[in-house]
Design a protein around this motif. Sequence first.
Motif, PDB file in Angstrom:
ATOM      1  N   LEU A  43      48.499 -15.172   9.712  1.00 41.21           N
ATOM      2  CA  LEU A  43      48.791 -16.458  10.337  1.00 41.21           C
ATOM      3  C   LEU A  43      48.325 -17.642   9.494  1.00 41.21           C
ATOM      4  CD1 LEU A  43      48.109 -15.663  14.105  1.00 41.21           C
ATOM      5  CD2 LEU A  43      50.233 -15.461  12.803  1.00 41.21           C
ATOM      6  N   ARG A  44      48.657 -17.597   8.251  1.00 46.01           N
ATOM      7  CA  ARG A  44      48.464 -18.726   7.343  1.00 46.01           C
ATOM      8  C   ARG A  44      49.619 -18.724   6.349  1.00 46.01           C
ATOM      9  NH1 ARG A  44      47.275 -17.138   2.288  1.00 46.01           N
ATOM     10  NH2 ARG A  44      46.009 -15.299   1.888  1.00 46.01           N
ATOM     11  N   ALA A 155      55.955 -15.928  36.552  1.00 49.50           N
ATOM     12  CA  ALA A 155      56.814 -14.842  36.072  1.00 49.50           C
ATOM     13  C   ALA A 155      56.724 -14.661  34.565  1.00 49.50           C
ATOM     14  CB  ALA A 155      58.260 -15.105  36.469  1.00 49.50           C
ATOM     15  N   VAL A 156      56.126 -15.610  33.859  1.00 56.68           N
ATOM     16  CA  VAL A 156      56.040 -15.544  32.402  1.00 56.68           C
ATOM     17  C   VAL A 156      54.861 -14.665  31.992  1.00 56.68           C
ATOM     18  CG1 VAL A 156      55.684 -16.859  30.283  1.00 56.68           C
ATOM     19  CG2 VAL A 156      57.133 -17.781  32.102  1.00 56.68           C
ATOM     20  N   ALA A 157      55.153 -13.633  31.210  1.00 60.92           N
ATOM     21  CA  ALA A 157      54.114 -12.704  30.749  1.00 60.92           C
ATOM     22  C   ALA A 157      53.666 -13.008  29.328  1.00 60.92           C
ATOM     23  CB  ALA A 157      54.612 -11.263  30.831  1.00 60.92           C
ATOM     24  N   LEU A 158      54.578 -13.509  28.512  1.00 61.42           N
ATOM     25  CA  LEU A 158      54.243 -13.825  27.126  1.00 61.42           C
ATOM     26  C   LEU A 158      55.243 -14.834  26.600  1.00 61.42           C
ATOM     27  CD1 LEU A 158      55.484 -11.139  24.590  1.00 61.42           C
ATOM     28  CD2 LEU A 158      56.198 -11.136  26.976  1.00 61.42           C
ATOM     29  N   VAL A 159      54.871 -15.475  25.494  1.00 61.86           N
ATOM     30  CA  VAL A 159      55.788 -16.406  24.839  1.00 61.86           C
ATOM     31  C   VAL A 159      55.829 -16.092  23.349  1.00 61.86           C
ATOM     32  CG1 VAL A 159      55.332 -18.224  26.526  1.00 61.86           C
ATOM     33  CG2 VAL A 159      54.033 -18.185  24.386  1.00 61.86           C
ATOM     34  N   HIS A 160      56.960 -16.427  22.743  1.00 61.46           N
ATOM     35  CA  HIS A 160      57.107 -16.403  21.294  1.00 61.46           C
ATOM     36  C   HIS A 160      57.141 -17.838  20.799  1.00 61.46           C
ATOM     37  CE1 HIS A 160      59.184 -12.162  21.002  1.00 61.46           C
ATOM     38  NE2 HIS A 160      57.938 -12.108  21.428  1.00 61.46           N
ATOM     39  N   VAL A 161      56.388 -18.104  19.747  1.00 60.86           N
ATOM     40  CA  VAL A 161      56.493 -19.384  19.064  1.00 60.86           C
ATOM     41  C   VAL A 161      57.420 -19.165  17.876  1.00 60.86           C
ATOM     42  CG1 VAL A 161      55.255 -21.170  17.779  1.00 60.86           C
ATOM     43  CG2 VAL A 161      54.222 -20.150  19.827  1.00 60.86           C
ATOM     44  N   ARG A 162      58.477 -19.987  17.797  1.00 61.30           N
ATOM     45  CA  ARG A 162      59.511 -19.786  16.780  1.00 61.30           C
ATOM     46  C   ARG A 162      59.819 -21.094  16.041  1.00 61.30           C
ATOM     47  NH1 ARG A 162      62.883 -15.119  17.236  1.00 61.30           N
ATOM     48  NH2 ARG A 162      62.042 -13.655  18.769  1.00 61.30           N
ATOM     49  N   ALA A 163      60.272 -20.922  14.797  1.00 60.56           N
ATOM     50  CA  ALA A 163      60.724 -22.063  14.013  1.00 60.56           C
ATOM     51  C   ALA A 163      62.003 -22.618  14.631  1.00 60.56           C
ATOM     52  CB  ALA A 163      60.964 -21.647  12.566  1.00 60.56           C
ATOM     53  N   VAL A 164      62.214 -23.916  14.491  1.00 58.95           N
ATOM     54  CA  VAL A 164      63.351 -24.562  15.137  1.00 58.95           C
ATOM     55  C   VAL A 164      64.662 -24.278  14.414  1.00 58.95           C
ATOM     56  CG1 VAL A 164      64.360 -26.780  15.779  1.00 58.95           C
ATOM     57  CG2 VAL A 164      61.921 -26.385  16.126  1.00 58.95           C
ATOM     58  N   LEU A 170      57.295 -16.649  14.783  1.00 62.09           N
ATOM     59  CA  LEU A 170      56.047 -16.986  14.090  1.00 62.09           C
ATOM     60  C   LEU A 170      54.872 -16.189  14.630  1.00 62.09           C
ATOM     61  CD1 LEU A 170      56.525 -20.847  13.779  1.00 62.09           C
ATOM     62  CD2 LEU A 170      56.615 -19.154  11.929  1.00 62.09           C
ATOM     63  N   TYR A 171      54.694 -16.217  15.943  1.00 66.46           N
ATOM     64  CA  TYR A 171      53.633 -15.412  16.548  1.00 66.46           C
ATOM     65  C   TYR A 171      53.844 -15.343  18.056  1.00 66.46           C
ATOM     66  CZ  TYR A 171      51.507 -20.042  17.296  1.00 66.46           C
ATOM     67  OH  TYR A 171      51.273 -21.355  17.639  1.00 66.46           O
ATOM     68  N   GLU A 172      53.060 -14.504  18.687  1.00 65.77           N
ATOM     69  CA  GLU A 172      53.158 -14.234  20.119  1.00 65.77           C
ATOM     70  C   GLU A 172      51.886 -14.715  20.808  1.00 65.77           C
ATOM     71  OE1 GLU A 172      52.327 -10.099  22.308  1.00 65.77           O
ATOM     72  OE2 GLU A 172      54.225 -10.091  21.221  1.00 65.77           O
ATOM     73  N   VAL A 173      52.049 -15.229  22.017  1.00 71.91           N
ATOM     74  CA  VAL A 173      50.908 -15.583  22.870  1.00 71.91           C
ATOM     75  C   VAL A 173      51.132 -14.915  24.221  1.00 71.91           C
ATOM     76  CG1 VAL A 173      49.638 -17.441  24.027  1.00 71.91           C
ATOM     77  CG2 VAL A 173      50.536 -17.795  21.710  1.00 71.91           C
ATOM     78  N   ARG A 174      50.144 -14.185  24.688  1.00 68.86           N
ATOM     79  CA  ARG A 174      50.255 -13.503  25.973  1.00 68.86           C
ATOM     80  C   ARG A 174      49.487 -14.260  27.048  1.00 68.86           C
ATOM     81  NH1 ARG A 174      49.608  -7.070  24.202  1.00 68.86           N
ATOM     82  NH2 ARG A 174      51.203  -7.166  22.541  1.00 68.86           N
ATOM     83  N   ARG A 175      49.884 -14.031  28.299  1.00 69.43           N
ATOM     84  CA  ARG A 175      49.198 -14.678  29.414  1.00 69.43           C
ATOM     85  C   ARG A 175      47.721 -14.303  29.401  1.00 69.43           C
ATOM     86  NH1 ARG A 175      50.157 -17.016  34.219  1.00 69.43           N
ATOM     87  NH2 ARG A 175      52.419 -16.825  33.989  1.00 69.43           N
ATOM     88  N   PRO A 176      46.818 -15.277  29.433  1.00 69.89           N
ATOM     89  CA  PRO A 176      45.385 -14.947  29.424  1.00 69.89           C
ATOM     90  C   PRO A 176      44.997 -14.158  30.662  1.00 69.89           C
ATOM     91  CG  PRO A 176      45.755 -17.272  28.946  1.00 69.89           C
ATOM     92  CD  PRO A 176      47.059 -16.721  29.430  1.00 69.89           C
ATOM     93  N   GLN A 177      44.121 -13.210  30.480  1.00 70.58           N
ATOM     94  CA  GLN A 177      43.603 -12.463  31.611  1.00 70.58           C
ATOM     95  C   GLN A 177      42.532 -13.292  32.300  1.00 70.58           C
ATOM     96  OE1 GLN A 177      44.788  -9.498  32.729  1.00 70.58           O
ATOM     97  NE2 GLN A 177      46.345  -9.797  31.140  1.00 70.58           N
TER      98      GLN A 177
END
Length: 221
Positions: A43-44, A155-164, A170-177
Amino acid sequence: MTTYTARPVAPSVLKELRTADDAGRPLSPFTDEEGGAPLRCCLRRSRPGERIALVSYAPLRRWAAGTGVDPGAYDEQGPVFIHAEECAGPGADGPDADGPGADGSDADGSGADGPPFANAHRIVRRYSADGHILGGQLVDAPDDEAFRNAFDDPAVALVHVRAVEYGCFLYEVRRPQPFSSAATSSAICTAFSAAPLRRLSLETNRARPWATVSSVRMRPT
């Protein structure tokens, strides 16, 4: 400091991708002469002279394999840059190196405490626990507010961050526990509430060592 975790491609997956990517192609490493490629392993951005590779990666498919769901038609794969050889992962060798995005991602100067690749417009794409797309949002930069807005939908479990421009993952972020102190509090309360009873029990036993508790239950006749 962000409260959401940007997840790089997992080391076990990277090992597989360096043998054959998710399209079945063998690794084709090269020396990055200019630098600036967004590396999904750490991630750099790459630095001039580093050995990297462009591989086909299916992020939702990989996530679904670990959760036991079938994303069906929402499964997709696309190009991502990784180091050609094993690396130490995010944060191990300093902040991002600024530079042009070789796959259409913009140059960025995201800080060590914020999300990576943050100094540009991004798409935050939302997925359900079934692996289905629930929508997305164009954001000025990925940050806590963007992720909080996404996860405000239960209802959202995870998101993808993507280039426009190219739509690259680019990377994934999951719902915090959620952190719950209920169990700890309950244990402490139980210990304190039981303490007087224990003292009473000890005093009673010392005063009436042979005492027994009689039952008031009536036997059937």
